[in-house]
Design a protein around this motif. Structure first.
Motif, mmCIF file in Angstrom:
data_model
loop_
_atom_site.group_PDB
_atom_site.id
_atom_site.type_symbol
_atom_site.label_atom_id
_atom_site.label_comp_id
_atom_site.label_asym_id
_atom_site.label_seq_id
_atom_site.Cartn_x
_atom_site.Cartn_y
_atom_site.Cartn_z
ATOM 1 N N CYS A 145 -2.574 8.272 -7.717
ATOM 2 C CA CYS A 145 -1.466 7.326 -7.580
ATOM 3 C C CYS A 145 -0.350 7.677 -8.558
ATOM 4 O O CYS A 145 -0.610 8.130 -9.668
ATOM 5 C CB CYS A 145 -1.974 5.900 -7.845
ATOM 6 N N HIS B 118 2.472 -2.630 -3.640
ATOM 7 C CA HIS B 118 1.768 -1.398 -4.008
ATOM 8 C C HIS B 118 0.260 -1.519 -3.790
ATOM 9 O O HIS B 118 -0.372 -0.651 -3.169
ATOM 10 C CB HIS B 118 2.105 -1.080 -5.478
ATOM 11 N N HIS C 183 -2.153 0.308 -0.849
ATOM 12 C CA HIS C 183 -3.347 1.119 -1.084
ATOM 13 C C HIS C 183 -4.507 0.661 -0.212
ATOM 14 O O HIS C 183 -5.243 1.479 0.349
ATOM 15 C CB HIS C 183 -3.753 1.045 -2.563
HETATM 16 ZN ZN LIG Z 1 -0.023 4.156 -5.627
#
Ligand SMILES: [Zn+2]
Length: 160
Positions: free
Chosen positions: A131, A63, A67
């Protein structure tokens, strides 16, 4: 016709390969799809871990690195970047670019993004507005992944 060799890829490794043969980390051209007007969509695998070798990226590592790749490819290739996605098998990422299929160029940008990560103070977009699971991030874990991939940089284009 798209000349894969001219773009810097080893022709025999373009497309789908038996995953048992894959080394990692690697950067591999998965496909190049021309449109009717000559534009080309390139799908590139950014493999971090060797498939089925017992070592998988955690959900947090995937994750946070995702990003950084999202932020970085948008910044370095604003006219070419289409998307980045995690591989469900937890061994890497899918990169999609418009009209940029040069292996050397893609590796250069990738190297710059990973290098930028090492001095970053925070994970980009790790907030509740941008997010969908904003607490599932860890800068240090992402930086460890970046460091490990950078160390293997000279072998990125050796896919098998
Ligand atoms: Zn995210």
């Amino acid at each position: 016709m798209i000349d894969f060799e001219q773009l810097g890829w080893e022709v025999s490794t373009v497309g789908e390969l038996d995953h048992r043969r894959l080394k990692a980390p690697h950067v591999k051209l998965r496909s190049a799809t021309p449109g009717a007007n000559g534009d080309v969509v390139y799908c590139v695998d950014l493999r971090i871990n060797r498939p089925n070798a017992g070592q998988y990226l955690s959900s947090t590592e995937l994750h946070s690195v995702e990003h950084f790749l999202l932020e970085g490819f948008q910044r370095y290739l604003p006219k070419n970047f289409l998307s980045i996605g995690i591989m469900g098998c937890q061994t890497g990422f899918y990169l999609v670019l418009l009209n940029e299929g040069n292996a050397r160029k893609i590796c250069e940008v990738y190297k710059n993004i990973l290098t930028d990560m090492l001095s970053a103070r925070e994970v980009p977009y790790a907030n509740i507005e941008q997010c969908g699971n904003y607490q599932n991030h860890n800068l240090e874990l992402a930086q460890n992944v970046a460091r490990r991939v950078l160390e293997a940089q000279s072998n990125w284009l050796q896919v098998v």
